[in-house]
Motif scaffolding. Structure first.
Motif, PDB file in Angstrom:
ATOM      1  N   VAL A  92       0.824  -1.202   0.000  1.00  0.00           N
ATOM      2  CA  VAL A  92       0.000   0.000   0.000  1.00  0.00           C
ATOM      3  C   VAL A  92       0.858   1.251   0.000  1.00  0.00           C
ATOM      4  O   VAL A  92       0.498   2.265  -0.579  1.00  0.00           O
ATOM      5  N   GLY A  93       1.983   1.176   0.647  1.00  0.00           N
ATOM      6  CA  GLY A  93       2.831   2.351   0.803  1.00  0.00           C
ATOM      7  C   GLY A  93       2.707   2.888   2.213  1.00  0.00           C
ATOM      8  O   GLY A  93       1.954   2.383   3.032  1.00  0.00           O
ATOM      9  N   GLY A  94       3.454   3.886   2.487  1.00  0.00           N
ATOM     10  CA  GLY A  94       3.432   4.455   3.825  1.00  0.00           C
ATOM     11  C   GLY A  94       4.823   4.454   4.406  1.00  0.00           C
ATOM     12  O   GLY A  94       5.792   4.010   3.790  1.00  0.00           O
ATOM     13  N   ASN A  95       4.906   4.987   5.587  1.00  0.00           N
ATOM     14  CA  ASN A  95       6.190   5.120   6.241  1.00  0.00           C
ATOM     15  C   ASN A  95       6.475   3.856   7.046  1.00  0.00           C
ATOM     16  O   ASN A  95       5.980   3.694   8.157  1.00  0.00           O
ATOM     17  N   LEU A  96       7.282   2.991   6.471  1.00  0.00           N
ATOM     18  CA  LEU A  96       7.597   1.722   7.114  1.00  0.00           C
ATOM     19  C   LEU A  96       8.369   1.931   8.408  1.00  0.00           C
ATOM     20  O   LEU A  96       8.159   1.203   9.376  1.00  0.00           O
ATOM     21  N   SER A  97       9.222   2.938   8.457  1.00  0.00           N
ATOM     22  CA  SER A  97      10.015   3.157   9.672  1.00  0.00           C
ATOM     23  C   SER A  97       9.120   3.520  10.857  1.00  0.00           C
ATOM     24  O   SER A  97       9.339   3.041  11.974  1.00  0.00           O
ATOM     25  N   ASP A  98       8.091   4.334  10.620  1.00  0.00           N
ATOM     26  CA  ASP A  98       7.163   4.662  11.716  1.00  0.00           C
ATOM     27  C   ASP A  98       6.367   3.437  12.156  1.00  0.00           C
ATOM     28  O   ASP A  98       6.128   3.242  13.350  1.00  0.00           O
ATOM     29  N   THR A  99       5.963   2.628  11.200  1.00  0.00           N
ATOM     30  CA  THR A  99       5.218   1.406  11.519  1.00  0.00           C
ATOM     31  C   THR A  99       6.064   0.453  12.354  1.00  0.00           C
ATOM     32  O   THR A  99       5.604  -0.088  13.363  1.00  0.00           O
ATOM     33  N   VAL A 100       7.312   0.273  11.944  1.00  0.00           N
ATOM     34  CA  VAL A 100       8.212  -0.626  12.667  1.00  0.00           C
ATOM     35  C   VAL A 100       8.511  -0.066  14.058  1.00  0.00           C
ATOM     36  O   VAL A 100       8.557  -0.812  15.039  1.00  0.00           O
ATOM     37  N   GLU A 101       8.677   1.237  14.159  1.00  0.00           N
ATOM     38  CA  GLU A 101       8.943   1.870  15.454  1.00  0.00           C
ATOM     39  C   GLU A 101       7.765   1.695  16.413  1.00  0.00           C
ATOM     40  O   GLU A 101       7.945   1.359  17.590  1.00  0.00           O
ATOM     41  N   SER A 102       6.539   1.920  15.918  1.00  0.00           N
ATOM     42  CA  SER A 102       5.374   1.745  16.792  1.00  0.00           C
ATOM     43  C   SER A 102       5.189   0.277  17.184  1.00  0.00           C
ATOM     44  O   SER A 102       4.801  -0.023  18.320  1.00  0.00           O
ATOM     45  N   LEU A 103       5.502  -0.641  16.289  1.00  0.00           N
ATOM     46  CA  LEU A 103       5.446  -2.061  16.627  1.00  0.00           C
ATOM     47  C   LEU A 103       6.481  -2.401  17.700  1.00  0.00           C
ATOM     48  O   LEU A 103       6.196  -3.163  18.628  1.00  0.00           O
ATOM     49  N   ALA A 104       7.663  -1.817  17.610  1.00  0.00           N
ATOM     50  CA  ALA A 104       8.699  -2.049  18.620  1.00  0.00           C
ATOM     51  C   ALA A 104       8.246  -1.547  19.986  1.00  0.00           C
ATOM     52  O   ALA A 104       8.437  -2.237  21.001  1.00  0.00           O
ATOM     53  N   LEU A 105       7.626  -0.375  20.031  1.00  0.00           N
ATOM     54  CA  LEU A 105       7.128   0.156  21.298  1.00  0.00           C
ATOM     55  C   LEU A 105       6.025  -0.727  21.874  1.00  0.00           C
ATOM     56  O   LEU A 105       5.978  -0.975  23.088  1.00  0.00           O
ATOM     57  N   THR A 106       5.144  -1.211  21.012  1.00  0.00           N
ATOM     58  CA  THR A 106       4.074  -2.100  21.463  1.00  0.00           C
ATOM     59  C   THR A 106       4.637  -3.394  22.031  1.00  0.00           C
ATOM     60  O   THR A 106       4.193  -3.876  23.077  1.00  0.00           O
ATOM     61  N   LEU A 107       5.625  -3.970  21.359  1.00  0.00           N
ATOM     62  CA  LEU A 107       6.235  -5.211  21.838  1.00  0.00           C
ATOM     63  C   LEU A 107       6.984  -5.001  23.154  1.00  0.00           C
ATOM     64  O   LEU A 107       6.988  -5.886  24.022  1.00  0.00           O
ATOM     65  N   GLN A 108       7.602  -3.820  23.331  1.00  0.00           N
ATOM     66  CA  GLN A 108       8.264  -3.522  24.600  1.00  0.00           C
ATOM     67  C   GLN A 108       7.246  -3.460  25.734  1.00  0.00           C
ATOM     68  O   GLN A 108       7.487  -3.986  26.824  1.00  0.00           O
ATOM     69  N   GLU A 109       6.116  -2.808  25.491  1.00  0.00           N
ATOM     70  CA  GLU A 109       5.070  -2.737  26.517  1.00  0.00           C
ATOM     71  C   GLU A 109       4.540  -4.129  26.849  1.00  0.00           C
ATOM     72  O   GLU A 109       4.327  -4.459  28.013  1.00  0.00           O
ATOM     73  N   LYS A 110       4.353  -4.941  25.828  1.00  0.00           N
ATOM     74  CA  LYS A 110       3.862  -6.304  26.048  1.00  0.00           C
ATOM     75  C   LYS A 110       4.855  -7.107  26.878  1.00  0.00           C
ATOM     76  O   LYS A 110       4.472  -7.829  27.801  1.00  0.00           O
ATOM     77  N   THR A 111       6.136  -6.971  26.584  1.00  0.00           N
ATOM     78  CA  THR A 111       7.169  -7.675  27.339  1.00  0.00           C
ATOM     79  C   THR A 111       7.189  -7.209  28.791  1.00  0.00           C
ATOM     80  O   THR A 111       7.335  -8.025  29.710  1.00  0.00           O
ATOM     81  N   THR A 112       7.015  -5.909  29.013  1.00  0.00           N
ATOM     82  CA  THR A 112       6.984  -5.373  30.372  1.00  0.00           C
ATOM     83  C   THR A 112       5.811  -5.938  31.155  1.00  0.00           C
ATOM     84  O   THR A 112       5.960  -6.373  32.310  1.00  0.00           O
ATOM     85  N   VAL A 113       4.646  -5.959  30.532  1.00  0.00           N
ATOM     86  CA  VAL A 113       3.455  -6.488  31.202  1.00  0.00           C
ATOM     87  C   VAL A 113       3.615  -7.977  31.491  1.00  0.00           C
ATOM     88  O   VAL A 113       3.274  -8.453  32.581  1.00  0.00           O
ATOM     89  N   GLU A 114       4.143  -8.724  30.534  1.00  0.00           N
ATOM     90  CA  GLU A 114       4.355 -10.160  30.752  1.00  0.00           C
ATOM     91  C   GLU A 114       5.338 -10.407  31.894  1.00  0.00           C
ATOM     92  O   GLU A 114       5.166 -11.333  32.682  1.00  0.00           O
ATOM     93  N   GLY A 115       6.390  -9.585  31.989  1.00  0.00           N
ATOM     94  CA  GLY A 115       7.352  -9.727  33.083  1.00  0.00           C
ATOM     95  C   GLY A 115       6.714  -9.487  34.438  1.00  0.00           C
ATOM     96  O   GLY A 115       6.969 -10.211  35.402  1.00  0.00           O
ATOM     97  N   LYS A 116       5.867  -8.470  34.516  1.00  0.00           N
ATOM     98  CA  LYS A 116       5.173  -8.190  35.775  1.00  0.00           C
ATOM     99  C   LYS A 116       4.237  -9.338  36.144  1.00  0.00           C
ATOM    100  O   LYS A 116       4.161  -9.741  37.301  1.00  0.00           O
ATOM    101  N   ILE A 117       3.533  -9.853  35.161  1.00  0.00           N
ATOM    102  CA  ILE A 117       2.613 -10.966  35.416  1.00  0.00           C
ATOM    103  C   ILE A 117       3.382 -12.197  35.878  1.00  0.00           C
ATOM    104  O   ILE A 117       2.973 -12.879  36.823  1.00  0.00           O
ATOM    105  N   ASN A 118       4.516 -12.482  35.236  1.00  0.00           N
ATOM    106  CA  ASN A 118       5.319 -13.640  35.646  1.00  0.00           C
ATOM    107  C   ASN A 118       5.836 -13.484  37.071  1.00  0.00           C
ATOM    108  O   ASN A 118       5.869 -14.452  37.833  1.00  0.00           O
TER     109      ASN A 118
END
Length: 184
Positions: free
Chosen positions: A91-117
């Motif tokens: 489709v097009g678009g700014n891949l770097s922004d998409t990858v950056e937001s995905l990285a931030l989301t995955l970091q938050e998910k990892t943080t939450v999983e660590g707290k739960i563990n």
């Protein structure tokens, strides 16, 4: 071993995606950015992206190579990554922004999983303790007064009692595992 390797890969993924976003912002194309990940990131992430690049270099489509990596690792985070890259490339678009937001989301998910563990670790230990206390008490009682314990192993009513205790212990372990097994 496979689960631990996948966990390590997913743990490394947010940092790698931040690096990929930075290289994409610097004007590098996606295959070259993936090559830099394969070169500079630690294993197993570098190994997996190295396989993706090897498949890409022998003529396989990049989307297919990324799908193969998803099948090897088998984690939903890679499905999201593959979808984001495929949508951005078609489709097009700014891949770097998409990858950056995905990285931030995955970091938050990892943080939450660590707290739960961390919070559920005590419940897991309690499950082990609940499992072994009846066995320890039974062993101690058998060691102290074996004559009173023999009917438990030699008579039908003792077998029924042991069967009921075993079923109840099994159910307790299942309930405790269900309580402490939280999926993010």
């Amino acid at each position: 071993l496979r689960r631990r390797r996948g966990d390590k890969f997913i743990f490394q993924l947010p940092d790698a995606l931040h690096a990929l976003a930075a290289t994409l912002r610097a004007g590098v194309n996606l295959p070259k950015g993936l090559e830099q990940l394969a070169t500079w990131q630690p294993a197993p992430l570098s190994q997996e992206f190295g396989l993706v690049l090897a498949e890409y270099q022998i003529g396989r489509d990049l989307a297919d190579a990324l799908d193969n990596m998803h099948q090897r690792i088998g984690r939903p985070e890679l499905e999201i990554l593959n979808s984001a890259i495929n949508v951005s490339r078609t489709v097009g678009g700014n891949l770097s922004d998409t990858v950056e937001s995905l990285a931030l989301t995955l970091q938050e998910k990892t943080t939450v999983e660590g707290k739960i563990n961390a919070l559920t670790a005590m419940g897991k230990i309690q499950g082990w303790v609940v499992s072994f206390i009846p066995l320890a008490i039974g062993g101690a009682m058998f060691a102290l007064d074996p004559e009173r314990m023999y009917p438990l192993f030699t008579e039908v009513s003792g077998w029924i009692t042991l069967a009921i205790v075993a079923v109840m212990m099994f159910m307790a372990v299942l309930v405790i595992r269900k309580i402490v097994n939280i999926d993010v």
